[in-house]
Every structure is written in C-alpha cells, then in structure tokens.
Design a protein around this motif. Sequence first.
Motif, PDB file in Angstrom:
ATOM      1  N   ASN A  35       0.913  -1.126  -0.052  1.00  0.00           N
ATOM      2  CA  ASN A  35      -0.090  -0.001   0.046  1.00  0.00           C
ATOM      3  C   ASN A  35       0.725   1.232  -0.019  1.00  0.00           C
ATOM      4  O   ASN A  35       0.494   2.137  -0.771  1.00  0.00           O
ATOM      5  CB  ASN A  35      -1.029  -0.197   1.286  1.00  0.00           C
ATOM      6  CG  ASN A  35      -2.322  -0.748   0.947  1.00  0.00           C
ATOM      7  OD1 ASN A  35      -2.894  -0.353   0.012  1.00  0.00           O
ATOM      8  ND2 ASN A  35      -2.590  -1.613   1.680  1.00  0.00           N
TER       9      ASN A  35
ATOM     10  N   ASN B 160       1.261   4.201  -3.085  1.00  0.00           N
ATOM     11  CA  ASN B 160       0.866   5.468  -2.872  1.00  0.00           C
ATOM     12  C   ASN B 160       1.878   6.066  -3.290  1.00  0.00           C
ATOM     13  O   ASN B 160       1.681   7.272  -3.915  1.00  0.00           O
ATOM     14  CB  ASN B 160       0.462   5.698  -1.634  1.00  0.00           C
ATOM     15  CG  ASN B 160      -1.133   5.120  -1.228  1.00  0.00           C
ATOM     16  OD1 ASN B 160      -1.600   4.511  -2.070  1.00  0.00           O
ATOM     17  ND2 ASN B 160      -1.434   5.001  -0.231  1.00  0.00           N
TER      18      ASN B 160
ATOM     19  N   ASN C 247      -5.180  18.299   4.868  1.00  0.00           N
ATOM     20  CA  ASN C 247      -5.460  16.570   4.644  1.00  0.00           C
ATOM     21  C   ASN C 247      -4.553  15.927   5.266  1.00  0.00           C
ATOM     22  O   ASN C 247      -4.734  14.670   5.178  1.00  0.00           O
ATOM     23  CB  ASN C 247      -5.668  16.537   2.830  1.00  0.00           C
ATOM     24  CG  ASN C 247      -6.591  17.096   2.288  1.00  0.00           C
ATOM     25  OD1 ASN C 247      -7.840  17.407   2.973  1.00  0.00           O
ATOM     26  ND2 ASN C 247      -6.282  17.514   1.052  1.00  0.00           N
TER      27      ASN C 247
ATOM     28  N   VAL D 167      -5.322  11.326   6.775  1.00  0.00           N
ATOM     29  CA  VAL D 167      -4.842  10.470   5.938  1.00  0.00           C
ATOM     30  C   VAL D 167      -5.372   8.969   6.434  1.00  0.00           C
ATOM     31  O   VAL D 167      -5.161   7.877   5.645  1.00  0.00           O
ATOM     32  CB  VAL D 167      -3.245  10.449   5.344  1.00  0.00           C
ATOM     33  CG1 VAL D 167      -2.942  11.742   4.751  1.00  0.00           C
ATOM     34  CG2 VAL D 167      -2.778  10.447   6.901  1.00  0.00           C
TER      35      VAL D 167
ATOM     36  N   THR E 236      -9.926   9.804   0.754  1.00  0.00           N
ATOM     37  CA  THR E 236      -9.067   9.795  -0.339  1.00  0.00           C
ATOM     38  C   THR E 236      -9.081  10.859  -1.051  1.00  0.00           C
ATOM     39  O   THR E 236     -10.183  11.677  -1.262  1.00  0.00           O
ATOM     40  CB  THR E 236      -9.644   8.447  -1.246  1.00  0.00           C
ATOM     41  OG1 THR E 236      -8.590   8.425  -2.427  1.00  0.00           O
ATOM     42  CG2 THR E 236     -11.042   8.559  -1.895  1.00  0.00           C
ATOM     43  N   THR E 237      -7.871  11.199  -1.881  1.00  0.00           N
ATOM     44  CA  THR E 237      -7.826  12.274  -2.811  1.00  0.00           C
ATOM     45  C   THR E 237      -7.826  11.970  -4.197  1.00  0.00           C
ATOM     46  O   THR E 237      -7.382  12.677  -5.256  1.00  0.00           O
ATOM     47  CB  THR E 237      -6.669  13.295  -2.437  1.00  0.00           C
ATOM     48  OG1 THR E 237      -5.453  12.574  -2.319  1.00  0.00           O
ATOM     49  CG2 THR E 237      -6.728  13.946  -1.058  1.00  0.00           C
ATOM     50  N   LYS E 238      -7.813  10.640  -4.473  1.00  0.00           N
ATOM     51  CA  LYS E 238      -7.704  10.022  -5.786  1.00  0.00           C
ATOM     52  C   LYS E 238      -9.170  10.184  -6.424  1.00  0.00           C
ATOM     53  O   LYS E 238     -10.241  10.576  -5.935  1.00  0.00           O
ATOM     54  CB  LYS E 238      -7.355   8.721  -5.773  1.00  0.00           C
ATOM     55  CG  LYS E 238      -5.932   8.438  -4.950  1.00  0.00           C
ATOM     56  CD  LYS E 238      -5.806   6.714  -5.012  1.00  0.00           C
ATOM     57  CE  LYS E 238      -4.233   6.467  -4.072  1.00  0.00           C
ATOM     58  NZ  LYS E 238      -4.384   5.083  -4.148  1.00  0.00           N
TER      59      LYS E 238
ATOM     60  N   GLY F 272      -9.596   4.383  -5.976  1.00  0.00           N
ATOM     61  CA  GLY F 272      -9.504   4.136  -4.761  1.00  0.00           C
ATOM     62  C   GLY F 272     -10.695   4.447  -3.717  1.00  0.00           C
ATOM     63  O   GLY F 272     -11.336   5.688  -4.070  1.00  0.00           O
TER      64      GLY F 272
ATOM     65  N   GLY G 134     -10.269   4.793  -0.130  1.00  0.00           N
ATOM     66  CA  GLY G 134      -9.803   5.472   1.205  1.00  0.00           C
ATOM     67  C   GLY G 134      -9.746   4.529   2.250  1.00  0.00           C
ATOM     68  O   GLY G 134      -9.692   4.967   3.289  1.00  0.00           O
TER      69      GLY G 134
END
Length: 635
Positions: free
Chosen positions: A537, A541, A579, A583, A589-591, A596, A598
Amino acid sequence: MGEAIKKALKLLFLLGFIFSEISVFGQLSSEEIKSLLIIHFCENIEFQETQNEMFRIGCFTKDERVFEVLSSAESEVKIKKKQFTVERIDGLEAVRNFDAVFYDNTDQDQLIELLNVARENHVLLITDNQPEQLFVMINIIEREGEERLSFKVNMSNLTLAGLQAKPNLLLNGGSLVDIKKAYEKFESRLNQSQKDLAKFTEELKEREEELIQKKDSLLKKDKIIVLREQEITNYKNQLSAYQKELEELNRKVKSEQALVNQKAVELEKKNKELSQIFSSIDKKQLEFEKLEKEIYELSSRANDLRTKVEEKNIVLDQQQQSIYNQRRLLILSFGFILALLLAVFAVIRSVRIRRKLNRKLTEQNDLLSNTNIELKTTNDQLNEQREELRQTLEELQKAQMQMLQSEKMASLGVLTAGVAHEINNPLNYIQGGIYALNKILKKEKSLDDQTLKMLSRVISDMNVGVKRTADIVKSLNTFSRKDSHTIRPSNIHEIIDDSLLILNHEIKDKCKVEKAYIENAPFVKANQENLHQVFLNLILNAVQAIEGNGVLKISTKIESGDFFVIEISDTGVGIQKENLGKVFDPFFTTKDPGKGVGLGLSIVFKIIKEHNGTIKYSSEHNVGTTVTIKLPIND
C-alpha cells in the motif's frame, strides 16, 4: 503372498523387470501388478543420499489390496539394497518422512498440495489413473479393455524434486509426459472453469446486491416501526401522566368549590341575620310611630292646655321633632354602617378565596411549565439517541466497506495463488529444458568455441529470466498466504524487496528506487502477510504520487536498540496541510473516483497498531512525502 507373486518378484530383479514377455504375470491381479510396478519405480530412481537404514513407502490409498500386497513383499524384496517398509499416510505433513508415496485418490487440489510437499522433500510421488499429467511424477494408467498396464513419467517434476530416472525406468509400457500438450489441455479446462466462475460470480454479485437492497429496506422499515412504537409508548405514558395530573387538579378544584359553597352558605346565613336586624329596626320604628300617634292624641286632648302654653309647646314640639329626626338618622346610620361592614367582610373573604385560587392556578401553571421542560429534555434526549443511531449506522457502513475490502484482498490472494501456480508449471518445463540443453552442450564436441560461448550466454540469460520469474512466483505465493494470525521472526528487508518485485511494473518507468538498508538487521516478530500488505500500500501510494520521473527512497535503521525504523520517501506532489491529519481516516481519499475508496491507509494504520508500532506522515506540498514506521524488535 502366493507362489506366483514370489516367483514374479524373483524374475523382476533377475531379468530387469521385463515382465511383458513373461507368461507368469498372466496369473497376477491388477493390484499385484501395481505393487510390482511401485517396487520397479523405486529401484530405478536415483534418490538423494540419506542416512536411513530402511526404505519407507507411504500409501495414501483407499485400495487395501495394494497395501496388503506391498506389505507381504517386505520380507521378500529389497530396494536400493535396503529392507523396505510400507505404512499408511493420514495427512500431508507425514509425507516428508517417506522416500516414496503411492496416491490413488481423485482430489486434484489435494494432489497439487501433495506434489508440492513431495518436490520440497525429494519424495517420489507415484499416482494411479490421474487425468492431469502436469501434477504427477510417475502415473500408472489402466485403460478399459486392455489387460496390460502402462505408465507416464513427468521428467520435469522428477527433476524439480531432485530425483533422476535410470534408463530402465521406461521399460515395459512407460513413456514421457508431453508437457506442452498436457499444459494446453489443462489451460483449456482452466479457461472454461474461469469463464464459468466469472459468470457465477456475476450472478452471485447480482443476488448479493438484491439481498443487500432488500435487507436495507427491511432494516429501515424495522427501524421506523421501532421508532413509531417508541413514540406511541412515550405518548401513552405522557397521556397517562397528564390524565393523573388532570384528575388531581379536578379533585383539588372540587375541594375548592366545596369550600366556596360552604363560604357562600355562611354568607347567606349572615345576610339572613342582617335581614332580621333590619326587620327588628323596622318594628321598633313602627312602635315609635305608634307611640307618636298616642302622643299626638294626648296632645289633641290637651289642646286646651297647649293653647295656654302654646309657645312653650311649640318650642317643645320643635325640640321633640329634632330629637326624633336625630334618633331616626342615628338608627339608619347604624344600620347602613353595619351593612357596609358586612359587605366589606364578604368582599375581603371573596378576595382571599380568589387569591388562594389564583395561587393554586399559578402552582398548576408552574407544574405544567415543568412538565413542558421535562418533555423538552426528553425530546432532546431522543434527538441525541437519534444522532447516536445515525453514528452507529455510519460505523456499520464503514465496517461493511472494510469487510468488502477484506473480501477483495482475500479474492486477490486466491487469484494471486492461482496465477503463481500457473506460472510455476511452464517455469518447471523451461527449467527442465535448460537443464537438458546444458547437458547436451557439455557432451557436444562439434561446435566451435564462439558458438558455445554464444549458446552459454543465451542459456545464462534464460537462467536469469527463470530465476527472476521464480522470485516473482515466490513473492506472489508469500502475498497470497491466508495465515493472518501467525507471528514469527521476520526479515523486514525481504518483505520490502518482495513488495518492490511485485510492483516492479508500476515502478520501472516512473521512478528510481534508492535503498539504504542497515547491515546485519535483526529479525522482527511480526505477521509477514500483513506487513506485505502494509508495504504494498505505502509503496504504491508513493509511486502514484510521483508525476513524471522521480525518486523513491527506502531506508532502515535501529533506534535506541528497541525499535526497527523504516522510512519511505518520495518526490511526489505531497499532501496539503489540511488533509495531513485525515490520511488514516476510513474512506478519505484524494484520488479520482474509481481509483481508490480510502481504506488502504486505514488498514495500514490498524496493522501497525496491532504490531504495537507507530506510523507517521510528514509531507510538503509539491515537494514530497515521508512515511516513518517504528516496529518494536523484542515485543
């Protein structure tokens, strides 16, 4: 064992087991011939050197006849110049204790596991009528309508088990397995099974979605019914309380009304007494008037006398009239004052009663106000409970998403294990081919040195490719293990390297990997499968955060002698300050959508906490991010 079998055993070793030419085998059953074949296979396979004084054969079989025939031959025959013994096998763990194993079940999954154990422990695996030739070493074949038995030899699996076949092995019905044809047949069946599985999975997913929708609908209806029942119960309780309060108020009002009625009776009685007084005054007035009349008559009779003393009588009359008027006025004044006093007393009494009633009403109003406050408090409590229920529902939804993520990871593990297995089979075939080419090149004398060097370089490159593929398969096997609770000493550097190997297709075109590992790193007690998930992971990322070409740096160190510290840094876009504190929150999630949900870092945080470790993020926007993990060494 009968004389025919003893005779066959002697012929087996005197004549090199060329039993297809000997008529004595016409007297033997299929089980007896299989037993002789098993002894023939064991004698014509070169095993790893061992210190065992006995040659041990294990039977993973339901056929008692084969076991009995082999057992009866223990005292008659030797294998590898050793006495041999035959024993039953109940589980896979016992396989490693034998030199050869006979298996005649039809469970293919069990056969694959048995093959892996046999290869790892250099054990000869002999099977009976197995349809898949990829998963056998030596497979006895008995076809319907044929009296003679044949067998197939998979040289690739024998080589991987560290075993070598002697030339005599293929005599009397033996042949090599066509690995390519067997693999193509197995791949065709596997593709069809995967299509069927995909179709079934899609149908199952649709059924699960329908079931979830119905379940959600039922849960909502149940919650609404429970809330309505609670509201009805509360309203009934409030109504009962109000009815009791109303009955109490009615009782008090009736009591006050009775008191008012009593006071009214007393007032009526006082009015009657006052009327009697006024009647008495009127009687006295009548008597006084009567007396005046008598006096007037006497005055008339004494008119003559009055004439004489007229002046005196006039004065006397005036005085008497004045006295009469004053007396009458006095009596009237006294009566008026008494009536006024009684009226004032009645008014004061009425005012006091009214004040008391007003006080009672004020108390009732205060009681109603307190009841309203209590109702408001109860309503606030209901709102708080409703908020708690909403939070609980959100937590359940989060738990459901985590469960779905866990199921996805489990499915990924199963798929990874399948892919690793499917890669391993052709890899074995390639390895066997390279081994054969090496032997041929060593024996070949007609080639010049340049050609030999070129071929040796090609074979070396092939060996490098096979080794790299084998490392990938090993990493995939490690990642796909389902043992999520075993804690054992673990090499953190190997876990990180396995993760980098699995993600090599993501890394190679985007960033340069720099590793700064501490030398002589100690082992850490941990769950290796969970730590694989952590580093997969974090590294994924970091790579996804790098735009264009960048650097991924992984370093390790020991802190205070008690903690193993891992730092993973990247030169990606970084994380904004607002942010950074979110996390590890589930579903943050910022994707972009679809890339994703999150849950990755939330699961990472949970795994590190379960290992009594810590994880910290530091980041600067458009500069990069550093993740620091601390794991206790001696925990």
